[in-house]
Design an enzyme around this catalytic site. Structure first.
Site, PDB file in Angstrom:
ATOM      1  N   VAL A  30      -6.121   2.764   2.557  1.00  0.00           N
ATOM      2  CA  VAL A  30      -5.652   1.606   1.804  1.00  0.00           C
ATOM      3  C   VAL A  30      -6.393   0.379   2.335  1.00  0.00           C
ATOM      4  CG1 VAL A  30      -3.618   0.214   1.295  1.00  0.00           C
ATOM      5  CG2 VAL A  30      -3.391   2.688   1.582  1.00  0.00           C
ATOM      6  N   CYS A  31      -6.977  -0.386   1.450  1.00  0.00           N
ATOM      7  CA  CYS A  31      -7.722  -1.578   1.885  1.00  0.00           C
ATOM      8  C   CYS A  31      -6.782  -2.600   2.495  1.00  0.00           C
ATOM      9  CB  CYS A  31      -8.450  -2.210   0.706  1.00  0.00           C
ATOM     10  SG  CYS A  31      -9.094  -3.839   1.096  1.00  0.00           S
TER      11      CYS A  31
END
Lengths: 119, 121, 98
Positions: free
Chosen positions: A77-78
């Site tokens: 997940v960024c």
């Protein structure tokens, strides 16, 4: 073949996450390696462990978690996109990890193909 | 770097209406650190991202357009604008924040074919 | 190159952009783009005209979900998710027209 997948939309709102999941599952069944799934933009919402869909609906978040557990898929997940949208370690679902955008670039470098699912 | 891959970022969305343009730019800046062959393509409403004179005070949103000027400092100099998209929006090269290479659709399509990784947001 | 389209042709210019810009290769219609592959849709003529330049595929589960599985334009090939994976692995590169 080593595949990277990018998911740019949140669960339920858009079909992107469903399409990405079904693509990933089919790829694994065909003997390919899904090396990393990178969640960006609203896609980070796929990693919220607070997600509670109605019982007769698919559980998109848990489905990703199970895929990660069963097939060692790296769900990333960024961090910048996640913080913007209130996704943090404390509400991160199992099987996901939060990391930087470099992980997306790395997927582009290491994978034979990268397929993006978005709006 | 000989084993660098060709990365193309395809921008087809206007800024501010959605966050895609801003977050796309964030990836581009990170990619620069990986010594890859990076190019940016602006098609359709994506060409509006490059419009000079963006004033965002009234919408209480950060004006991120100056970041396109910073791309040069990161050695990202391949910015391609599709001519037909630019023309259809009443824009010319003079309207852009940064120097760009204007390509015809056919040239743009050919360039896309040559890429290893095409990311669009 | 494999071009993946996911927007309805009547609601978005995505298919037009792809058809106008891409040099050829394969087009895969998924999600709301599957409407482009159905007989009687206003995009049908456009899609038929493109078939000289592109090989066109449609994702069957998305078509079936929308109740249009029996209306595929002739010449469009139907694939399932496994076929989608094959298209990706058999093409040199791919691009999602978002």
């Amino acid at each position: 073949m080593k595949l990277g997948i990018v998911v740019n939309e949140g669960p339920y709102q858009h079909q992107a996450s469903d399409s990405a999941y079904l693509f990933a599952k089919a790829a694994i069944e065909k003997g390919h390696e899904v090396w990393r799934v990178f969640f960006y933009h609203d896609g980070v919402n796929n990693a919220s462990k607070l997600t509670e869909p109605p019982q007769d609906d698919r559980h998109i978040v848990n489905r990703w978690t199970k895929l990660a557990e069963d097939h060692k898929v790296d769900l990333v997940v960024c961090v910048a996109a996640a913080l913007r949208r209130g996704i943090k370690e404390e509400n991160l679902a199992q099987g996901f990890r939060i990391s930087g955008l470099g992980q997306l670039v790395e997927a582009g470098i290491k994978c034979d193909r990268v397929v993006t699912f978005g709006d | 770097m000989s084993d660098a891959k060709k990365f193309m970022f395809v921008n087809r969305k206007a800024p501010y209406g959605t966050i895609y343009a801003l977050e796309s730019l964030e990836v581009v800046l990170i990619t620069a650190a990986f010594d890859q062959d990076v190019s940016l393509a602006f098609l359709d409403d994506g060409v509006y991202q490059l419009k000079k004179g963006q004033q965002t005070k009234g919408i209480e949103t950060k004006n991120f357009s100056p970041a396109y000027r910073a791309l040069e400092d990161y050695d990202i100099e391949k910015l391609y604008v599709e001519k037909e998209a630019m023309d259809a929006r009443g824009l010319t090269e003079d309207d852009f924040l940064v120097p760009v290479t204007v390509l015809s659709r056919a040239e743009m399509g050919k360039l896309m074919d040559e890429q290893d990784v095409v990311l669009s947001f | 190159m494999l071009h993946i389209i996911n927007q309805s042709p009547l609601n978005s210019s995505t298919l037009d952009s792809c058809l106008n810009t891409a040099t050829g290769g394969e087009i895969l219609l998924i999600e709301d783009a599957v409407y482009a592959a159905t007989r009687g849709n206003a995009a049908e003529a456009k899609l038929r005209a493109a078939m000289g330049k592109f090989k066109v595929y449609v994702l069957t589960p998305d078509l079936d979900a929308r109740g249009l599985g029996d209306r595929v334009v002739e010449g469009v090939s139907s694939v399932d998710y496994g076929g989608f994976v094959d298209l990706v692995s058999n093409s040199k590169n791919c691009q999602s027209w978002l």
